[in-house]
Design an enzyme around this catalytic site. Structure first.
Site, PDB file in Angstrom:
ATOM      1  N   HIS A 208     -37.150  27.883 -13.225  1.00  0.00           N
ATOM      2  CA  HIS A 208     -36.306  29.065 -13.412  1.00  0.00           C
ATOM      3  C   HIS A 208     -35.083  28.583 -14.191  1.00  0.00           C
ATOM      4  CE1 HIS A 208     -34.085  32.787 -11.943  1.00  0.00           C
ATOM      5  NE2 HIS A 208     -33.152  32.049 -12.512  1.00  0.00           N
ATOM      6  N   ARG A 292     -24.112  41.190 -13.755  1.00  0.00           N
ATOM      7  CA  ARG A 292     -22.934  40.929 -12.907  1.00  0.00           C
ATOM      8  C   ARG A 292     -22.631  39.440 -12.953  1.00  0.00           C
ATOM      9  NH1 ARG A 292     -25.797  38.099  -9.187  1.00  0.00           N
ATOM     10  NH2 ARG A 292     -27.882  38.881  -8.744  1.00  0.00           N
TER      11      ARG A 292
HETATM   12  P1  ADP Z   1     -35.239  38.756  -7.813  1.00  0.00           P
HETATM   13  O1  ADP Z   1     -34.582  39.755  -8.697  1.00  0.00           O
HETATM   14  O2  ADP Z   1     -35.728  39.333  -6.528  1.00  0.00           O
HETATM   15  O3  ADP Z   1     -34.449  37.500  -7.647  1.00  0.00           O
HETATM   16  P2  ADP Z   1     -36.832  37.577  -9.978  1.00  0.00           P
HETATM   17  O4  ADP Z   1     -37.659  38.425 -10.879  1.00  0.00           O
HETATM   18  O5  ADP Z   1     -35.538  37.076 -10.510  1.00  0.00           O
HETATM   19  O6  ADP Z   1     -36.600  38.348  -8.589  1.00  0.00           O
HETATM   20  O7  ADP Z   1     -37.690  36.345  -9.479  1.00  0.00           O
HETATM   21  C1  ADP Z   1     -37.207  35.436  -8.509  1.00  0.00           C
HETATM   22  C2  ADP Z   1     -38.079  34.204  -8.446  1.00  0.00           C
HETATM   23  O8  ADP Z   1     -39.431  34.564  -8.137  1.00  0.00           O
HETATM   24  C3  ADP Z   1     -38.183  33.431  -9.746  1.00  0.00           C
HETATM   25  O9  ADP Z   1     -37.111  32.545  -9.942  1.00  0.00           O
HETATM   26  C4  ADP Z   1     -39.509  32.687  -9.530  1.00  0.00           C
HETATM   27  O10 ADP Z   1     -39.331  31.583  -8.671  1.00  0.00           O
HETATM   28  C5  ADP Z   1     -40.342  33.715  -8.818  1.00  0.00           C
HETATM   29  N1  ADP Z   1     -41.129  34.522  -9.800  1.00  0.00           N
HETATM   30  C6  ADP Z   1     -40.812  35.735 -10.292  1.00  0.00           C
HETATM   31  N2  ADP Z   1     -41.740  36.158 -11.194  1.00  0.00           N
HETATM   32  C7  ADP Z   1     -42.676  35.177 -11.269  1.00  0.00           C
HETATM   33  C8  ADP Z   1     -43.877  34.993 -12.029  1.00  0.00           C
HETATM   34  N3  ADP Z   1     -44.335  35.920 -12.884  1.00  0.00           N
HETATM   35  N4  ADP Z   1     -44.568  33.822 -11.862  1.00  0.00           N
HETATM   36  C9  ADP Z   1     -44.142  32.867 -11.004  1.00  0.00           C
HETATM   37  N5  ADP Z   1     -43.016  32.988 -10.259  1.00  0.00           N
HETATM   38  C10 ADP Z   1     -42.289  34.126 -10.381  1.00  0.00           C
END
Ligand code: ADP
Length: 454
Positions: A208, A292
């Site tokens: 990430h 934000r």
């Molecule tokens: P939130 O808004 O709830 O934080 P995110 O979309 O930012 O959700 O995703 C949070 C985490 O979930 C990411 O950092 C990753 O670890 C995991 N994640 C999200 N989408 C995927 C994906 N398509 N494949 C693998 N992991 C994912």
């Protein structure tokens, strides 16, 4: 000119905003719940108004009471911090209509990027790669299954209104898909009042990596480099660092440009974050934008020397960014550990209660953003983060050694915290070698004896 700011938040971020305002000569109004009477942000702000009961729904989420407090105290602007109302387009709109500046983007940008499916479609149109998946929300289980098969398992089912790692489910085949699809919808409905979900390919062991954006109201959009937030538990970040040990200069440049394109596509203004997943081959995909300030913003501040909260206030004031992309220097390495009142040895169960002795580390290259102190009673109504330790130095090795040293000095008695866990991670060869992906924590917890982080 902004002369007085209401801080619509609590905890360390409220304190962080008080500090920035004080340096800028801006007066502050704290709002607080009955559970936060003893809170440091209440004590350090110039004025404070109690807005309701301990539950967030009775206080920090009460837009009506917050705006009334703003009017009574005659403030010019509201800083929402993170969480609570910070990504609530309606609240931003209410502020705009009451002639109170909302320190953040315009409500239209929040709306656009707050719906994760719309956000994906918007940035894709601007040429930013996104994770393969459904075009927008899926309408029925049968349509969803078809899409999942087409994308190929494993897939991840995500709430369009999602946040904080909630409303996300992984499915590995048709059989588990139906169950996960319905539980994602139910969880999303309960948590966000919107059960719509979309589907994405589940990327195997990605990193990430997110880019900090600053954009002024005169059309200038810059990025302040990346933060690697791969160390997560249940999709919630635990450790963040910058620069990412994974990025090459070439990939950083490409992702930085893509982040600017994504923010520009949303007509973005103020501070924001473009989040990407990066696979082992260096392919990167936009997943969402946070409209934000983020918990992990200090990492970027220590690497670049730019105070993000002050920049947010200046931008809301209509000022131009005083620097260009080429002026931003990335001269340090910084690591942030989230200090949570939780017991890592007992499945991270929250550990609210009264802190006995509290002693925060200091010295060269150490920053602690925390609202905790000796005798502080941690309310059970809010999230469990009680502080952030940010250590920085000329390179990653220095930042790592400093983090371990500072964690060893950090004393919080009377409750369980994530400090021992962070110490164990800072001594773990996989983390030290910069090899952590989002799968790291699960593996670390399996292979590490509990007594190493108790
Ligand atoms: P939130 O808004 O709830 O934080 P995110 O979309 O930012 O959700 O995703 C949070 C985490 O979930 C990411 O950092 C990753 O670890 C995991 N994640 C999200 N989408 C995927 C994906 N398509 N494949 C693998 N992991 C994912």
């Amino acid at each position: 000119m902004i002369q007085k700011i209401l801080i619509a938040n609590r905890g360390e971020i409220a304190l962080r905003i008080v500090r920035a305002c004080r340096e800028l000569g801006i007066k502050t109004l704290a709002v607080y719940s009955e559970a936060d009477v003893q809170s440091l942000h209440v004590q350090l702000a110039d004025e404070a108004i109690c807005i309701g009961g301990p539950k967030s729904a009775d206080s920090y989420l009460r837009a009506d009471r917050i705006i009334s407090a703003a009017e009574i105290a005659d403030v010019d602007a509201i800083h929402p911090g993170y969480g609570f109302l910070s990504e609530n387009a309606k609240f931003a709109e209410q502020c705009e209509s009451c002639n109170i500046r909302f320190i953040g983007p315009k409500s239209n940008s929040i709306k656009m990027m707050g719906d994760k499916a719309v956000a994906k479609a918007t940035v894709r149109k601007a040429g930013v790669p996104t994770v393969p998946g459904s075009d927008g929300p899926v309408q029925s289980e049968s349509e969803a299954v078809k899409i999942a098969r087409k994308i190929g398992y494993p897939v991840i089912i995500k709430a369009v209104a999602g946040g904080g790692g909630r409303g996300m489910r992984i499915a590995h085949n048709d059989v588990t898909f139906a169950k996960e699809y319905h539980s994602a919808r139910n969880e999303a409905e309960k948590a966000f009042g919107n059960g719509d979900v979309y589907i994405e390919k589940y990327i195997d062991k990605p990193r990430h990596i997110e880019f900090q954006i600053l954009a002024d109201s005169h059309g200038k959009v810059l990025h302040l480099g990346e933060r690697d937030c791969s160390v997560q538990r249940r999709h919630q970040k635990l450790i963040e660092e910058s620069p990412s040990p994974f990025l090459t200069p070439d990939l950083r440049k490409k992702m930085g440009k893509a982040a600017i394109r994504a923010a520009s596509a949303a007509n973005y203004e103020n501070a924001g974050t473009i989040e990407f997943l990066v696979d082992a081959k260096g392919n990167f995909y936009f997943i969402e934008m946070n409209t934000r300030i983020q918990v992990e913003h200090p990492v970027t501040e220590e690497v670049t020397g730019i105070d993000l909260i002050k920049q947010q206030i200046r931008i809301a004031n209509g000022e131009k960014l005083e620097f260009d992309q080429g002026d931003i220097k990335f001269e340090k390495h910084a690591i942030e550990c989230r200090i949570n009142a939780e017991d890592p040895a007992r499945n991270f169960i929250p550990s609210p209660g009264t802190i006995g002795l509290y002693y925060a580390p200091g010295g060269h290259g150490v920053r602690v953003d925390s609202h905790a102190y000796s005798g502080y009673q941690i309310p059970s109504h809010y999230d469990s983060m009680i502080g952030k330790l940010i250590c920085y130095g000329r390179d990653r090795k220095t930042a790592l050694e400093r983090t371990y040293r500072a964690l060893s000095e950090y004393l919080i008695r009377g409750i369980k915290t994530t400090i021992p866990l962070h110490k164990a991670i800072m001594s773990d060869p996989v983390f030290i070698e910069g090899k952590a992906t989002t799968a790291y924590m699960e593996d670390f917890m399996k292979r590490t004896p509990t007594d190493l982080f108790t």
